[in-house]
Design a protein around this motif. Structure first.
Motif, PDB file in Angstrom:
ATOM      1  N   UNK A 234      52.516  66.940  28.569  1.00  0.00           N
ATOM      2  CA  UNK A 234      51.632  67.800  28.487  1.00  0.00           C
ATOM      3  C   UNK A 234      52.657  69.272  29.479  1.00  0.00           C
ATOM      4  N   UNK A 235      53.209  68.847  30.259  1.00  0.00           N
ATOM      5  CA  UNK A 235      54.008  69.787  30.837  1.00  0.00           C
ATOM      6  C   UNK A 235      55.051  70.786  29.893  1.00  0.00           C
ATOM      7  N   UNK A 236      55.300  70.676  29.897  1.00  0.00           N
ATOM      8  CA  UNK A 236      56.108  71.412  28.143  1.00  0.00           C
ATOM      9  C   UNK A 236      55.878  72.005  27.308  1.00  0.00           C
ATOM     10  N   UNK A 237      54.532  71.356  27.158  1.00  0.00           N
ATOM     11  CA  UNK A 237      53.115  72.351  26.917  1.00  0.00           C
ATOM     12  C   UNK A 237      52.330  73.442  27.160  1.00  0.00           C
ATOM     13  N   UNK A 238      52.358  73.227  28.543  1.00  0.00           N
ATOM     14  CA  UNK A 238      52.559  74.011  29.669  1.00  0.00           C
ATOM     15  C   UNK A 238      53.416  75.294  29.911  1.00  0.00           C
ATOM     16  N   UNK A 239      54.725  75.200  29.155  1.00  0.00           N
ATOM     17  CA  UNK A 239      55.228  76.016  28.540  1.00  0.00           C
ATOM     18  C   UNK A 239      54.951  77.052  27.527  1.00  0.00           C
TER      19      UNK A 239
ATOM     20  N   UNK B 182      55.838  55.614  34.868  1.00  0.00           N
ATOM     21  CA  UNK B 182      56.182  56.531  34.074  1.00  0.00           C
ATOM     22  C   UNK B 182      55.653  56.237  32.448  1.00  0.00           C
ATOM     23  N   UNK B 183      54.546  55.302  31.616  1.00  0.00           N
ATOM     24  CA  UNK B 183      53.872  55.892  30.946  1.00  0.00           C
ATOM     25  C   UNK B 183      53.598  57.016  30.860  1.00  0.00           C
ATOM     26  N   UNK B 184      53.109  57.188  32.070  1.00  0.00           N
ATOM     27  CA  UNK B 184      51.649  58.520  32.277  1.00  0.00           C
ATOM     28  C   UNK B 184      52.722  59.993  32.533  1.00  0.00           C
ATOM     29  N   UNK B 185      54.504  59.497  33.292  1.00  0.00           N
ATOM     30  CA  UNK B 185      55.354  60.416  33.402  1.00  0.00           C
ATOM     31  C   UNK B 185      55.741  61.015  31.694  1.00  0.00           C
ATOM     32  N   UNK B 186      55.181  60.127  30.608  1.00  0.00           N
ATOM     33  CA  UNK B 186      56.485  60.966  29.071  1.00  0.00           C
ATOM     34  C   UNK B 186      55.116  61.180  29.102  1.00  0.00           C
ATOM     35  N   UNK B 187      53.587  60.841  28.848  1.00  0.00           N
ATOM     36  CA  UNK B 187      52.785  61.980  28.420  1.00  0.00           C
ATOM     37  C   UNK B 187      52.062  63.458  29.229  1.00  0.00           C
ATOM     38  N   UNK B 188      52.577  62.985  30.783  1.00  0.00           N
ATOM     39  CA  UNK B 188      53.059  63.813  31.795  1.00  0.00           C
ATOM     40  C   UNK B 188      53.557  65.384  31.262  1.00  0.00           C
ATOM     41  N   UNK B 189      54.649  64.268  31.133  1.00  0.00           N
ATOM     42  CA  UNK B 189      56.205  65.924  30.977  1.00  0.00           C
ATOM     43  C   UNK B 189      55.647  66.401  29.703  1.00  0.00           C
TER      44      UNK B 189
ATOM     45  N   UNK C 113      57.229  62.639  35.933  1.00  0.00           N
ATOM     46  CA  UNK C 113      57.244  63.971  34.637  1.00  0.00           C
ATOM     47  C   UNK C 113      57.548  64.974  35.518  1.00  0.00           C
ATOM     48  N   UNK C 114      58.219  65.640  36.105  1.00  0.00           N
ATOM     49  CA  UNK C 114      58.766  66.516  36.625  1.00  0.00           C
ATOM     50  C   UNK C 114      59.907  66.661  36.812  1.00  0.00           C
TER      51      UNK C 114
END
Lengths: 894, 110
Positions: A435-440, A426-433, A113-114
């Protein structure tokens, strides 16, 4: 030819297995039959002959195996067998599998994700032709770099250089788009006529904006981005040629750009692009186009073929002073301080990149540590299971399985675990990424759009991480498993090699050591954030409502505008629940209105004639009660009041920092400063206020100069109203909104609290603190669970020993101490190793901290205490169990 | 030749099978029998080496299999030499001649 035939035969063997087998069977039986006939011919009876033939041929299965082993396909088949066997074994112990897969998914998912955000922010190259030939232009001033330019500068640079094949610029601005009778603010972009051709971005439909469109007097045109086209027009291809209204200016849509084009600023997309020449018509209150002092355009260039970056820089260095002089004929003092720099721009420009590349790398490092800890955990799980499966492995090796085969089988399981872990990761990474963008993004302030989809680079990254993971946690248990001797069969299968336990313990110490830097990092980032939140900003952020509005867009100008402001301030200030109200061109922390002070811009007339001043000063136009509203202390002098208008003498208020810098040895009060054009009336300093944080929370005190609204030198149409309430803002906001509508009519306003406004500037710090704490706690949890598992297992194994000890007179407390000592030693080893690592790593993040050194003793002590506490708490549970062992039961069990 | 009487030097079995098939296509047992007879009982090739060798030679494209009926009217898989197999046999025979002559010279020298 041979290879092809071999592959073909192998594939035939794989896919027509039944037929091949049948033929082999038949052939062997024919052979057997022939042998029997031969024996009978030699005089044996039919039965004897058959037996003799059978003896001669040996085990038919063995022969078949020998034949099957000839082709390469047999390897594939046994791999397949291993896989199926592996899946079956994993399914038989779902708890283990779930724990391992979850652990890995977490580690791999976090990393991926990161990485995918990092990839989108830093690595993805602009999807245009030869991005390596693109450079961005930056003006330098004494080591600082600024990447905004004025339009006249752009024109001169474009027409006078011989090094750029194309020079193009853009500026992203909100624009009001009228569509279906409604007005909506969309992300718009002014572009030069050379923008699309310079980037070499073609139109998907229609045409892009061309140099002709930039000429004054050209017909107004607009180009939609793919996103804008989809969002506003549902992808209707008939939109070309339609007229839309932007800021009351009708214009024709001439084209749509492709879906892969997000613009040149990573993280900021646009829906609508119009030529720069329309700017004065769109924003009549701020006609920036002809003004050399309006620096608002970002510039990029494509180098001419055969011209190197150095050559281009060389020419720019010669060209730049000339352009500066031409653009500002009044002359700029200290020309030698200014320069023009070219930077590679293949990945586009990005504020996001400047703000977040370091935190993202740090987070990737943290996630890497979490992955290592996960690996240690899974390795421990595998080890524990390996000893439980010792019997099975011994049986298999007794039945003739080779060491290599057993190792392969065990490793297949590791690969399977990783495969499951990677997939779910990988599946959670798509979701996590996402979420990360929305944190930005900050709700209501900045919307970050990033293309964080899984591209090849992310997939390769995940695969490499997965493989590395499998090797890391799979190798030791694999080697260990295959070393199981046949002795295991003779004993009850519960005997444990001392070495296996010591490997487990080593892994625990490693986990503790790896968790410590994460906890320390989390502590540092959290404390740093706290310090930033409580830093003395020079204003009181609580209880202030901000309202952003642009009456000029609604048609107010001149006296009408001044009257409107007057009314707004009076009527809002008199509203019940409001303590004070004011307005300003810029709110704190924007750094707006910054300008180079030079002799031509501002000079000082003190009692000692003209003192020349140079430096960077921020100008802000404010209403009365501004400092009262924001809670900024007035140190000396007076605030502005209604009498400071066009008819009275010019007055200004300065920040303490300005007063100290410009008048180090005397009082600033009563000094005169000349603002604006030469010949304009000099303004008297009537007050000095505490220096507020003006651009960032981390900055050193800035020189700020405030001048009153009544003496509008440059009356801007957009203002921020500031309202300090005595009633809660939630209740006050609708009241104020209604009031504004009552005074100004239906004009779009944006309301938010000063607190939210300040917080948006801490996005990076908050993101780092939140993720670092999450990962740190996760790491600690993993380490604690690992320690618990190993200690519990150790206690279970040693039940008999403990029983004997207690039968010989040991107290429960002694046993408790025995077990706790074991755990403490592990934790101590971990901490002793982890601490120097932490301190060394801490230095890498020193620049991200605020008022804190990486070796901050409080944070270090805290991290050690929390980690040790959690680990020992985890060990306490099995230790209690050990202390409660009944010697009779333990010994009888044996 | 090998450790046990009747074992073949590694790699020579392939050559012997090719040689046996040089005259006419034969089925598995026939080949085994012929090898044993010609070697006067020195080589007893068991099925465990013979059949993997067939599969190997077939993969190499040196022999080709065909189902035919035997003299006793039973179906059997007959192996025949291909053109490539014939070439391989020549090469292997020449190599074998060279090597055995060399070995003989060395043995005589001592």
């Amino acid at each position: 030819m041979w290879l092809l035939r071999n592959i073909a035969a192998g594939l035939r063997g794989l896919f027509r297995k039944k037929q091949t087998e049948r033929e082999l069977n038949e052939e062997l039986h024919a052979y057997l039959e022939s042998a029997r006939e031969e024996k009978m011919r030699a005089g044996l009876s039919s039965v004897e002959a058959l037996r003799a033939a059978r003896v001669e041929i040996g085990s038919l299965e063995a022969v078949k195996d020998g034949v099957r082993a000839v082709g390469w396909e047999v390897t594939v088949e046994s791999l397949w067998q291993d896989l199926r066997y592996g899946i079956r074994t994993l399914r038989r112990s779902p708890a283990f599998t779930l724990a391992a897969v979850f652990s890995l998914a977490l580690g791999i998912g976090a990393n991926t994700a990161i990485f995918s955000v990092l990839n989108a922010v830093l690595l993805k190259v602009l999807p245009v032709r030869e991005p390596a030939r693109l450079v961005q232009l930056e003006e330098t001033y004494k080591g600082d770099a600024f990447n905004f330019f004025s339009y006249p500068t752009y024109l001169r640079l474009r027409d006078n250089n011989q090094v750029f094949a194309s020079l193009f610029g853009w500026a992203i601005r909100d624009m009001n788009l009228s569509l279906y009778g409604e007005v909506e603010a969309v992300a718009g972009m002014f572009v030069t006529g050379s923008y699309y051709s310079g980037l070499d971005v073609p139109a998907l439909i229609g045409r892009t904006i061309l140099p002709e469109d930039e000429r004054p007097g050209a017909d107004p045109v607009a180009v939609l981005s793919y996103g804008g086209w989809q969002k506003r027009f549902g992808g209707d291809p008939n939109v070309i040629g339609r007229t839309i209204t932007v800021e009351r200016v009708p214009m024709t849509i001439v084209g749509i750009t492709p879906s892969w084009f997000f613009g040149t600023e990573v993280g900021r997309s646009f829906e609508l692009a119009v030529p720069f020449s329309l700017q004065p018509r769109l924003n009549p209150d701020r006609p920036f186009l002809g003004r050399a002092d309006a620096q608002w355009i970002r510039l990029m260039a494509r180098l001419r073929t055969g011209v190197s970056e150095q050559q281009a820089s060389g020419q720019c260095a010669i060209l730049w002073p000339q352009i500066l002089t031409e653009v500002d004929p009044k002359g700029v003092s200290g020309l030698h301080n200014f320069g023009l720099r070219l930077d590679p721009a293949s990945t586009g420009l990005s504020q996001l990149r400047r703000d977040f590349s370091r935190p993202l790398f740090v987070l990737l490092g943290i996630a890497g540590f979490v992955l290592l800890i996960s690996c240690a955990n899974v390795a421990n799980l595998l080890l524990a299971r390996g000893s439980a499966r010792g019997r099975e492995i011994a049986v298999r090796s007794a039945l003739g399985a080779s060491r290599w085969r057993l190792a392969r089988q065990t490793f297949t399981e590791s690969i399977l675990l990783t495969a499951f872990g990677s997939t779910s990761g990988l599946v959670s990474a798509v979701w996590g990424a996402r979420a990360l963008v929305s944190l930005l993004s900050v709700e209501g302030f900045s919307k970050v759009t990033l293309n964080v989809g899984l591209d090849g680079r992310v997939l390769v990254f995940a695969a490499v991480v997965g493989l590395f993971t499998a090797l890391l946690f799979g190798l030791v248990p694999t080697l260990r498993a295959t070393r199981t001797g046949l002795d295991t069969l003779r004993t009850s299968g519960r005997v444990l090699g001392g070495r296996r336990r010591s490997v487990s313990k080593l892994l625990i110490a490693v986990q503790v050591a790896l968790s410590l830097p994460l906890l320390l990092g989390a502590g540092l980032f959290v404390r740093s954030l706290q310090k930033l939140l409580t830093v003395d900003t020079g204003f009181n952020r609580e209880g202030v409502l901000m309202v952003h509005m642009n009456p000029a867009r609604a048609g107010y100008k001149g006296t009408a505008l001044a009257n409107l402001y007057q009314q707004l301030l009076e009527r809002i200030g008199a509203t019940p629940g409001v303590r004070a109200a004011s307005l300003s061109t810029y709110p704190p922390l924007t750094g707006g209105g910054g300008t180079f002070f030079s002799a031509s811009g501002v000079s000082v007339h003190g009692r000692r004639a003209t003192a020349k001043i140079s430096g960077y000063v921020y100008l802000n136009q404010i209403g009365p009660h501004f400092f009262e509203t924001l809670g900024t202390p007035l140190l000396t002098g007076r605030d502005f009041n209604a009498q400071d208008n066009e008819g009275s003498a010019r007055v200004v208020i300065v920040s303490e920092a300005l007063a100290r810098q410009f008048f180090p040895s005397e009082s600033a009060l009563g000094q005169r400063i000349q603002l604006g054009e030469r010949g304009a009336e000099a303004a008297e300093i009537v007050g000095v206020v505490k220096t507020m944080k003006y651009e960032t929370l981390r900055e050193a005190p800035h020189c700020i100069l405030f001048y009153p609204y009544g003496q509008g030198l440059d009356q801007a149409g957009a203002v921020y109203l500031e309202v300090r309430g005595v009633t809660p803002l939630g209740r006050l906001t609708p009241l104020i909104r209604r009031k504004i509508v009552g005074i100004a009519g239906q004009i779009p306003v944006e309301a938010f609290t000063l607190n939210d406004w300040v917080n948006q500037f801490l996005t990076q710090e908050r993101l780092t603190a939140v993720l670092a704490s999450t990962f740190g706690l996760l790491a600690m949890l993993l380490a604690a669970v690992g320690l618990y598992g190993v200690m519990a297992y150790s206690v279970a194994q040693r039940t008999a020993e403990i029983g004997i000890r207690m039968a010989l007179g040991a107290e429960g407390a002694n046993v408790l101490r025995l077990i706790m000592r074991e755990a403490t030693v592990l934790v101590l080893i971990g901490v002793a190793t982890g601490l120097p690592i932490s301190l060394a790593l801490g230095r890498l993040v020193a620049s991200m901290l605020f008022n804190l050194t990486p070796s901050d003793p409080g944070s270090a002590l805290g991290a050690v205490a929390i980690l040790a506490g959690a680990a020992l708490a985890a060990a306490y549970v099995p230790a209690r169990r050990a202390a409660g062992v009944d010697p009779m039961v333990a010994l009888r069990y044996e | 030749m090998g450790e046990k009487p009747g074992d073949l030097v590694q790699g020579t079995l392939d050559m012997l099978i090719l040689k046996t098939l040089a005259l006419e296509p034969m089925h598995g047992y026939g080949i085994a029998l012929r090898l044993e007879q010609i070697s006067k009982g020195v080589f007893r090739v068991n099925a465990g080496s013979l059949f993997p060798a067939f599969r190997r030679l077939e993969r190499e494209g040196w022999i080709r299999a065909e189902w035919k009926s035997t003299e006793n009217n039973r179906r059997a898989k007959y192996y025949g030499l291909t053109a490539r197999g014939r070439k391989e046999l020549q090469a292997a025979t020449a190599e074998w001649g060279r090597q055995s002559a060399a070995i003989a010279r060395i043995l005589e020298a001592t």
